[in-house]
Scaffold this motif. Structure first.
Motif, PDB file in Angstrom:
ATOM      1  N   VAL A  72      50.638  28.720  32.808  1.00 57.75           N
ATOM      2  CA  VAL A  72      51.714  29.236  33.440  1.00 57.75           C
ATOM      3  C   VAL A  72      51.499  30.681  33.964  1.00 57.75           C
ATOM      4  O   VAL A  72      51.542  31.263  34.907  1.00 57.75           O
ATOM      5  CB  VAL A  72      52.750  28.975  32.631  1.00 57.75           C
ATOM      6  CG1 VAL A  72      54.147  29.861  33.394  1.00 57.75           C
ATOM      7  CG2 VAL A  72      53.268  27.483  32.578  1.00 57.75           C
ATOM      8  N   ALA A  73      50.662  31.619  32.754  1.00 53.34           N
ATOM      9  CA  ALA A  73      50.504  32.987  32.978  1.00 53.34           C
ATOM     10  C   ALA A  73      49.641  33.045  33.995  1.00 53.34           C
ATOM     11  O   ALA A  73      49.525  33.921  34.988  1.00 53.34           O
ATOM     12  CB  ALA A  73      50.283  33.436  31.820  1.00 53.34           C
ATOM     13  N   LEU A  74      48.493  32.074  33.866  1.00 54.66           N
ATOM     14  CA  LEU A  74      47.471  32.171  35.161  1.00 54.66           C
ATOM     15  C   LEU A  74      47.956  31.762  36.583  1.00 54.66           C
ATOM     16  O   LEU A  74      47.502  32.426  37.323  1.00 54.66           O
ATOM     17  CB  LEU A  74      46.331  31.279  34.532  1.00 54.66           C
ATOM     18  CG  LEU A  74      45.404  31.663  33.475  1.00 54.66           C
ATOM     19  CD1 LEU A  74      44.445  30.726  33.169  1.00 54.66           C
ATOM     20  CD2 LEU A  74      44.812  32.924  33.590  1.00 54.66           C
ATOM     21  N   CYS A  75      48.973  30.989  36.649  1.00 52.88           N
ATOM     22  CA  CYS A  75      49.320  30.573  37.844  1.00 52.88           C
ATOM     23  C   CYS A  75      50.422  31.501  38.428  1.00 52.88           C
ATOM     24  O   CYS A  75      50.376  31.635  39.600  1.00 52.88           O
ATOM     25  CB  CYS A  75      50.189  28.831  37.723  1.00 52.88           C
ATOM     26  SG  CYS A  75      49.096  27.890  37.432  1.00 52.88           S
ATOM     27  N   HIS A  76      51.082  32.308  37.556  1.00 53.74           N
ATOM     28  CA  HIS A  76      51.938  33.439  37.958  1.00 53.74           C
ATOM     29  C   HIS A  76      51.294  34.627  38.126  1.00 53.74           C
ATOM     30  O   HIS A  76      51.694  35.530  38.948  1.00 53.74           O
ATOM     31  CB  HIS A  76      53.080  33.403  36.747  1.00 53.74           C
ATOM     32  CG  HIS A  76      54.192  34.495  37.214  1.00 53.74           C
ATOM     33  ND1 HIS A  76      54.244  35.661  36.680  1.00 53.74           N
ATOM     34  CD2 HIS A  76      55.098  34.287  38.129  1.00 53.74           C
ATOM     35  CE1 HIS A  76      55.432  36.070  37.293  1.00 53.74           C
ATOM     36  NE2 HIS A  76      55.887  35.279  37.945  1.00 53.74           N
ATOM     37  N   PHE A  77      50.016  35.059  37.844  1.00 50.06           N
ATOM     38  CA  PHE A  77      49.317  36.048  37.904  1.00 50.06           C
ATOM     39  C   PHE A  77      48.788  36.400  39.411  1.00 50.06           C
ATOM     40  O   PHE A  77      48.474  35.558  40.050  1.00 50.06           O
ATOM     41  CB  PHE A  77      48.177  36.243  37.041  1.00 50.06           C
ATOM     42  CG  PHE A  77      47.515  37.454  37.082  1.00 50.06           C
ATOM     43  CD1 PHE A  77      47.932  38.710  36.470  1.00 50.06           C
ATOM     44  CD2 PHE A  77      46.135  37.573  37.719  1.00 50.06           C
ATOM     45  CE1 PHE A  77      47.233  39.772  36.574  1.00 50.06           C
ATOM     46  CE2 PHE A  77      45.383  38.615  37.829  1.00 50.06           C
ATOM     47  CZ  PHE A  77      45.925  39.860  37.122  1.00 50.06           C
ATOM     48  N   ARG A  78      48.749  37.786  39.641  1.00 53.83           N
ATOM     49  CA  ARG A  78      48.471  38.153  40.958  1.00 53.83           C
ATOM     50  C   ARG A  78      47.498  39.283  40.847  1.00 53.83           C
ATOM     51  O   ARG A  78      47.920  40.337  40.080  1.00 53.83           O
ATOM     52  CB  ARG A  78      49.629  38.696  41.968  1.00 53.83           C
ATOM     53  CG  ARG A  78      50.506  37.649  42.003  1.00 53.83           C
ATOM     54  CD  ARG A  78      50.268  36.546  43.112  1.00 53.83           C
ATOM     55  NE  ARG A  78      51.262  35.744  43.567  1.00 53.83           N
ATOM     56  CZ  ARG A  78      51.625  34.806  42.720  1.00 53.83           C
ATOM     57  NH1 ARG A  78      51.078  34.398  41.588  1.00 53.83           N
ATOM     58  NH2 ARG A  78      52.543  33.758  43.048  1.00 53.83           N
ATOM     59  N   ARG A  79      46.084  39.038  41.297  1.00 55.31           N
ATOM     60  CA  ARG A  79      45.067  40.164  41.157  1.00 55.31           C
ATOM     61  C   ARG A  79      45.376  41.170  42.307  1.00 55.31           C
ATOM     62  O   ARG A  79      45.756  40.738  43.486  1.00 55.31           O
ATOM     63  CB  ARG A  79      43.836  39.617  40.899  1.00 55.31           C
ATOM     64  CG  ARG A  79      43.229  38.964  42.297  1.00 55.31           C
ATOM     65  CD  ARG A  79      41.864  38.456  42.127  1.00 55.31           C
ATOM     66  NE  ARG A  79      41.328  37.800  43.152  1.00 55.31           N
ATOM     67  CZ  ARG A  79      41.108  38.494  44.233  1.00 55.31           C
ATOM     68  NH1 ARG A  79      41.071  39.736  44.464  1.00 55.31           N
ATOM     69  NH2 ARG A  79      40.391  37.476  45.488  1.00 55.31           N
ATOM     70  N   PRO A  80      44.889  42.522  42.422  1.00 61.72           N
ATOM     71  CA  PRO A  80      44.816  43.453  43.314  1.00 61.72           C
ATOM     72  C   PRO A  80      43.918  42.983  44.475  1.00 61.72           C
ATOM     73  O   PRO A  80      42.705  42.338  44.147  1.00 61.72           O
ATOM     74  CB  PRO A  80      44.745  44.705  42.653  1.00 61.72           C
ATOM     75  CG  PRO A  80      44.634  44.678  41.325  1.00 61.72           C
ATOM     76  CD  PRO A  80      44.442  42.923  40.840  1.00 61.72           C
ATOM     77  N   ASP A  81      44.253  43.289  45.540  1.00 60.84           N
ATOM     78  CA  ASP A  81      43.396  43.015  46.780  1.00 60.84           C
ATOM     79  C   ASP A  81      42.226  43.997  46.835  1.00 60.84           C
ATOM     80  O   ASP A  81      42.549  45.240  46.514  1.00 60.84           O
ATOM     81  CB  ASP A  81      44.310  42.959  47.925  1.00 60.84           C
ATOM     82  CG  ASP A  81      43.297  42.244  49.126  1.00 60.84           C
ATOM     83  OD1 ASP A  81      42.136  41.790  49.024  1.00 60.84           O
ATOM     84  OD2 ASP A  81      43.881  42.545  50.460  1.00 60.84           O
ATOM     85  N   VAL A  82      40.848  43.653  47.251  1.00 60.03           N
ATOM     86  CA  VAL A  82      39.849  44.665  47.485  1.00 60.03           C
ATOM     87  C   VAL A  82      39.228  44.270  48.896  1.00 60.03           C
ATOM     88  O   VAL A  82      39.305  43.407  49.449  1.00 60.03           O
ATOM     89  CB  VAL A  82      38.759  44.335  46.311  1.00 60.03           C
ATOM     90  CG1 VAL A  82      39.466  44.529  44.921  1.00 60.03           C
ATOM     91  CG2 VAL A  82      38.373  42.799  46.411  1.00 60.03           C
ATOM     92  N   SER A  83      38.682  45.371  49.191  1.00 61.86           N
ATOM     93  CA  SER A  83      37.910  45.316  50.537  1.00 61.86           C
ATOM     94  C   SER A  83      36.389  46.032  50.166  1.00 61.86           C
ATOM     95  O   SER A  83      36.309  46.892  49.311  1.00 61.86           O
ATOM     96  CB  SER A  83      38.285  45.947  51.538  1.00 61.86           C
ATOM     97  OG  SER A  83      38.672  47.484  51.283  1.00 61.86           O
ATOM     98  N   VAL A  84      35.349  45.422  50.669  1.00 55.59           N
ATOM     99  CA  VAL A  84      33.917  45.943  50.439  1.00 55.59           C
ATOM    100  C   VAL A  84      33.613  46.608  51.856  1.00 55.59           C
ATOM    101  O   VAL A  84      33.409  45.838  52.969  1.00 55.59           O
ATOM    102  CB  VAL A  84      33.136  44.970  49.916  1.00 55.59           C
ATOM    103  CG1 VAL A  84      31.723  45.444  49.802  1.00 55.59           C
ATOM    104  CG2 VAL A  84      33.593  44.260  48.425  1.00 55.59           C
ATOM    105  N   GLN A  85      33.010  47.749  51.795  1.00 58.69           N
ATOM    106  CA  GLN A  85      32.329  48.307  53.099  1.00 58.69           C
ATOM    107  C   GLN A  85      30.840  49.038  52.742  1.00 58.69           C
ATOM    108  O   GLN A  85      31.049  50.006  52.103  1.00 58.69           O
ATOM    109  CB  GLN A  85      33.273  49.311  53.608  1.00 58.69           C
ATOM    110  CG  GLN A  85      34.556  49.046  54.316  1.00 58.69           C
ATOM    111  CD  GLN A  85      35.430  50.098  54.756  1.00 58.69           C
ATOM    112  OE1 GLN A  85      35.141  51.185  54.973  1.00 58.69           O
ATOM    113  NE2 GLN A  85      36.600  49.765  55.483  1.00 58.69           N
ATOM    114  N   GLY A  86      30.040  48.115  52.819  1.00 57.04           N
ATOM    115  CA  GLY A  86      28.788  48.745  52.550  1.00 57.04           C
ATOM    116  C   GLY A  86      28.715  48.658  50.916  1.00 57.04           C
ATOM    117  O   GLY A  86      28.656  47.403  50.480  1.00 57.04           O
TER     118      GLY A  86
END
Length: 438
Positions: free
Chosen positions: A155-169
């Motif tokens: 349940v905790a894994l389904c409810h979790f949200r990780r931060p969004d990331v972007s890669v430039q080079g």
């Protein structure tokens, strides 16, 4: 600290009840305890209650280098902690056999079953990946820890949200929740554990054993399965040998229980997501029912404030007036009713008599003192003589010998007057006390 041992009488009572198909909490042999799920204010935090067994799960993440053997996959780390708060027999900071066993079962259920897509956690292959850490804390132990921990973990894994990331080079940017919405984890399925306790070498079977039943059981069978009826892991412990039919019967029961619990988890996640989108109240405090004494909230009641003055006047007019009007004797005092008859006499008359007596006695003592002063002055004049004064021319220091002498009569008269006045006052006080006592 070891748990308190169970007595032989209690052991025989439990086994006798199991033979008759009865359980202490009134359940049937295949009944599961009620499962309740509540979420915290942050994503990835939840509390699961399985009967009286309570488990808290918290998920966190961080960017770390990947494992050399799997450069394109993220990492899932699971940690289960048993604190003395849950049960007196659990010791902190010590890897007991029970803790090691439970940790291995949770890892096989969640990590080895590949329920999470670890490849989606890769940010830069071979350099940076997401490490998901799942911490499970046992808050109260009333049996069947593995089932409650598995439900809380998924349940905790389904409810979790990780931060969004972007890669430039080579630059990796991690965005805050205010800049970009967090991203949920990619979960393939929900493995859930179901435990079976066996008694008398597998003759009797119970689903979801309680803490007392675990103490008298001969063996335990744990089956982890998802709603697609796929067995993720199976573990047997104890000194029993199970036959094929027993395992098949347990797997059929597991499929039914897993389907019910999975539906409950999905409904809880949908309700929480709906409340968060609508801006409603959420968290552990909101999940506590109002009937409990420790509730942090109460239902709001509407109060009509229209025509308050008129209602107040009506209440005052309808109220009965006081039976007796207060009587004011002196400023700051009042008396309602006649009261009780005074049995101490008239204090004002007594005070006037005592004041008059004191004045008369003071005049008499003053007259006596004047008379004694006149006599003392006459005696002092008679004793005066014209004695010559001798002056010494010697340079030696004059030695004066102090001898005890009697006080002059005038001084003695004054002291006697003071003593008499103080004794007189003490006599007056004692007389007042006697009169008050009578």
């Amino acid at each position: 600290m070891k748990p308190s041992p169970i007595s032989n009488c209690e052991r025989r009572f439990l086994l006798r009840a199991i033979e008759e198909g009865k359980r202490l909490d009134g359940r049937q042999c295949y009944d599961y305890r009620n499962v309740s799920i509540s979420f915290g204010t942050e994503y990835g935090c939840c509390i699961v209650e399985l009967g009286k067994t309570r488990v808290l799960a918290q998920v966190s993440c961080e960017l770390v280098p990947p494992k050399p053997s799997r450069p394109t996959e993220g990492i899932l780390f699971v940690n289960l902690e048993l604190s003395p708060m849950a049960a007196p027999g659990l010791e902190p900071g010590r890897q007991s056999d029970l803790l090691v066993k439970l940790n291995r079962q949770i890892e096989r259920c969640l990590r080895n079953s590949r329920c999470i897509d670890t490849e989606s956690l890769c940010v830069v292959a071979g350099e940076k990946v997401w490490q998901i850490r799942l911490d499970i804390h046992l808050l109260n132990h009333d049996g069947n820890i593995i089932d409650a921990a598995s439900v809380a973990g998924i349940v905790a894994l389904c409810h979790f949200r990780r931060p969004d990331v972007s890669v430039q080079g080579e630059e990796v940017t991690v965005y805050t929740p205010e800049e970009r919405d967090p991203v949920p984890l990619s979960i393939h399925h929900m493995p859930i554990c179901v435990s079976f306790a066996f008694f008398q070498q597998g003759t009797y079977l119970l689903v979801d054993p309680s803490e007392r039943e675990e103490r008298v059981m001969d063996g335990l069978l744990v089956i982890a399965m998802n709603k697609h009826q796929e067995i993720c892991t199976i573990d047997s412990s104890g000194g029993i040998v199970l036959v094929k039919n027993q395992v098949l019967r347990c797997s059929k029961i597991t499929a039914v229980k897993v389907a019910e619990i999975t539906e409950l988890i999905q409904k809880a996640l949908e309700n929480d997501q709906k409340v968060r989108k609508e801006g409603g109240k959420f968290g552990f405090a909101e999940s506590i029912p109002n009937q409990k004494i420790t509730a942090f909230k109460m239902e709001s009641a509407a109060v009509d404030t229209n025509n308050v003055e008129e209602q107040a006047e009506e209440i005052i007019t309808k109220a009965d007036p006081p039976s007796e009007v207060p009587v004011l004797y002196t400023p700051g005092t009042a008396q309602i009713g006649e009261g009780i008859e005074n049995s101490w006499g008239d204090f004002e008359e007594l005070e006037k008599e005592e004041a008059a007596e004191e004045e008369g006695e003071d005049d008499a003592t003053a007259f006596e003192c004047q008379k004694m002063e006149i006599e003392d002055t006459n005696m002092m004049e008679e004793t005066k003589t014209d004695e010559p004064i001798l002056l010494s021319d010697s340079e030696e220091e004059e030695v004066v010998i102090l001898q005890p002498q009697e006080l002059p009569k005038k001084t003695r008269a004054q002291t006697n007057l003071k003593q008499g006045s103080t004794s007189k006052k003490a006599f007056i006080k004692r007389r007042k006390k006697k009169r008050a006592a009578h």
